[in-house]
Design an enzyme around this catalytic site. Structure first.
Site, PDB file in Angstrom:
ATOM      1  N   SER A 101       0.819  -1.209   0.000  1.00 28.35           N
ATOM      2  CA  SER A 101       0.000   0.000   0.000  1.00 28.35           C
ATOM      3  C   SER A 101       0.856   1.263   0.000  1.00 28.35           C
ATOM      4  O   SER A 101       1.621   1.510  -0.919  1.00 28.35           O
ATOM      5  CB  SER A 101      -0.957  -0.035   1.195  1.00 28.35           C
ATOM      6  OG  SER A 101      -1.876   1.019   1.146  1.00 28.35           O
ATOM      7  N   ASP A 239      -2.941   6.221  -3.400  1.00 25.30           N
ATOM      8  CA  ASP A 239      -1.803   5.621  -2.713  1.00 25.30           C
ATOM      9  C   ASP A 239      -1.259   4.485  -3.576  1.00 25.30           C
ATOM     10  O   ASP A 239      -1.737   4.245  -4.686  1.00 25.30           O
ATOM     11  CB  ASP A 239      -2.181   5.147  -1.308  1.00 25.30           C
ATOM     12  CG  ASP A 239      -3.192   4.014  -1.313  1.00 25.30           C
ATOM     13  OD1 ASP A 239      -3.925   3.864  -2.315  1.00 25.30           O
ATOM     14  OD2 ASP A 239      -3.276   3.273  -0.318  1.00 25.30           O
ATOM     15  N   ASP A 241      -1.389   1.209  -3.743  1.00 26.45           N
ATOM     16  CA  ASP A 241      -2.223   0.142  -4.300  1.00 26.45           C
ATOM     17  C   ASP A 241      -3.593   0.643  -4.727  1.00 26.45           C
ATOM     18  O   ASP A 241      -4.453  -0.144  -5.121  1.00 26.45           O
ATOM     19  CB  ASP A 241      -2.347  -1.032  -3.323  1.00 26.45           C
ATOM     20  CG  ASP A 241      -3.177  -0.695  -2.091  1.00 26.45           C
ATOM     21  OD1 ASP A 241      -3.302   0.501  -1.751  1.00 26.45           O
ATOM     22  OD2 ASP A 241      -3.694  -1.633  -1.453  1.00 26.45           O
ATOM     23  N   ASP A 243      -6.251   1.847  -3.238  1.00 29.21           N
ATOM     24  CA  ASP A 243      -7.520   1.591  -2.560  1.00 29.21           C
ATOM     25  C   ASP A 243      -8.015   2.834  -1.837  1.00 29.21           C
ATOM     26  O   ASP A 243      -9.064   2.802  -1.198  1.00 29.21           O
ATOM     27  CB  ASP A 243      -7.423   0.396  -1.603  1.00 29.21           C
ATOM     28  CG  ASP A 243      -6.469   0.613  -0.447  1.00 29.21           C
ATOM     29  OD1 ASP A 243      -5.745   1.632  -0.441  1.00 29.21           O
ATOM     30  OD2 ASP A 243      -6.433  -0.243   0.458  1.00 29.21           O
TER      31      ASP A 243
END
Length: 460
Positions: A101, A239, A241, A243
């Site tokens: 992440s 960010d 990843d 999400d």
């Protein structure tokens, strides 16, 4: 049940040190065996972000799955929520994501989602850990070995789904995108262009080690400056990843998760399509936002910090939207987890429908002054047992009353206590905070390890 490897968001560590290919292989084997025990479809969809260690860990993880007879569709670099979408809409028993992440590039992580697209339960993760070092007999051979298929499998279907969410389309909007050199560096600009927006990009040149390095959702100052410099109507930052997403208005001011929820809920409340009139926040959700929501006839229900708790409460109350200041927003009817691309499109859709500038969302309310102080303590299990600290906490609650909130919680990973004080006036906030800090310094061996003004920030 205490887990050894899984944390709040999968298994994380420095790649090739704490998170090794050997561990990834064993995780694939164990997760595959759990799938077979549960009788789910013996096929996994696997995606990753742009870290250099991703292909290495992905090869090991896929080998683990295949060695127990579970096939893998490895779709390459893709946002975490894409894997969640494909897992719940395709013929998969599980989804696997290789990403850390917003963490720096040397880190990486492995997390799983079930065939419903939700993060795997604590019970499933515990069961995976119990199988990590157990023998496999008999091993599948021949046609019973899982197959590994690579390619952009299902991504067109995901893009078609995203496009369907914005029937108004986005012609006439100029959007700045900061992809943080992460998983959305291609899909983010692609979906905006498909919907007709003019797109200006940064953070779209991943080299394996620059993920989250220059900007992104955890460093929103970059998109705030970039949106103004490029003359865009709005800016969005993801960010690593993808999400989560945060935004900048055309004046370079931050639109965090609280404001995203507020603008979305207020719009659909006016349209008569917010049912129930409830949104989900956390204990860190700003009191100014809560008062703004009350003025719109919308209730704010709080949960502990963590998207898992937000998701659970959304489904329990059948509410439509919830999330955190950090930009991790969940739209229950569109999926069980945060999706930065969906968050972006939902914000842009409301902007297009209202026909104004995003600055009026920032002007809609003033957040209450909010301060987070991290206190290192001698013992985080007994820090609040002394009379001085107890008296200070009790007095703080009395002083704040209905004009503020106090949230104090021990860190789950460090010898530290986090003290968040919020009040409708900065002076009240600071007086209350100083009293608690002084009591902790005197009686609990406390030392201030960090102080963050969260009033116009992203929260914890």
């Amino acid at each position: 049940m205490k887990k050894q490897y899984f944390g709040t968001d999968g298994v994380r560590g420095v790649a090739n040190e704490g998170l090794t290919p050997e561990l990834a292989f064993k995780l694939g084997q164990a997760a595959g065996r759990v799938m077979l025990r549960q009788g789910t479809m013996p096929r996994v969809v696997m995606g990753r972000d742009t870290r250099r260690s991703g292909p290495m860990l992905g090869a090991a993880l896929a080998s683990g799955f295949c060695s127990v007879g579970v096939s893998v569709d490895a779709i390459g670099v893709t946002p975490t929520p894409t894997v969640s979408y494909l897992a719940r809409t395709g013929e998969y028993g599980m989804g696997a994501i290789i990403s850390a992440s917003h963490n720096p590039a040397p880190d990486n992580g492995i997390k799983f989602v079930g065939h419903d697209g939700k993060k795997t339960t604590d019970e499933t993760e515990y069961e995976i850990e119990q199988l990590l070092d157990s023998s496999i007999e008999p091993r599948p051979i021949g046609a019973n070995v899982g197959e590994l298929v690579t390619g952009m499998i299902g991504l067109d279907r995901y893009l078609d789904y995203l496009e369907s969410l914005v029937p108004e389309r986005l012609e006439g909007l100029k959007v700045a995108v900061d992809a943080a050199h992460g998983a959305a560096y291609e899909l983010g600009p692609t979906i905006l262009k498909r919907l007709g927006a003019e797109v200006v990009v940064t953070g779209v040149s991943p080299n394996g080690i620059n993920i989250n390095e220059e900007g992104g959702a955890t460093k929103p100052g970059f998109i705030q400056e970039f949106a103004v410099k490029t003359g865009c109507d709005i800016g969005v930052a993801f960010d690593g990843d993808a999400d989560r997403a945060v935004f900048s208005d055309e004046k370079g001011r931050l639109i965090n998760g609280d404001r995203v929820i507020g603008l979305w809920a207020a719009h659909w409340r006016k349209e008569g399509r917010l049912n129930p009139c409830t949104v989900i926040g956390t204990v860190m959700t700003n009191g100014g936002f809560e008062h703004f929501m009350a003025e719109q006839g919308i209730e704010v229900v709080r949960t502990p910090v963590g998207d898992k708790y937000v998701s659970d409460k959304l489904f329990e109350l059948k509410a439509q939207v919830g999330g955190e200041q950090s930009g991790h927003i969940i739209f229950r009817e569109l999926g069980p987890t945060g999706d930065g691309l969906i968050t972006m499109l939902e914000v842009l859709r409301v902007l297009k429908r209202e026909g104004g500038k995003p600055s009026h969302w920032v002007d809609a309310y003033e957040p209450w002054p909010q301060l987070l102080v991290n206190m290192s303590v001698n013992d985080k299990s007994t820090w609040n047992q002394g009379s001085l600290v107890q008296s200070a906490l009790k007095q703080a609650e009395a002083d704040l009353g209905e004009n503020g909130r106090l949230v104090v919680r021990a860190s789950g990973t460090q010898p530290m206590v986090r003290v968040m004080v919020e009040a409708n006036h900065e002076n009240l906030r600071d007086v209350v905070t100083a009293r608690i800090v002084e009591a902790m310094e005197t009686e609990a061996g406390g030392k201030v390890a960090g102080r963050v003004d969260l009033t116009h920030a992203l929260g914890d």
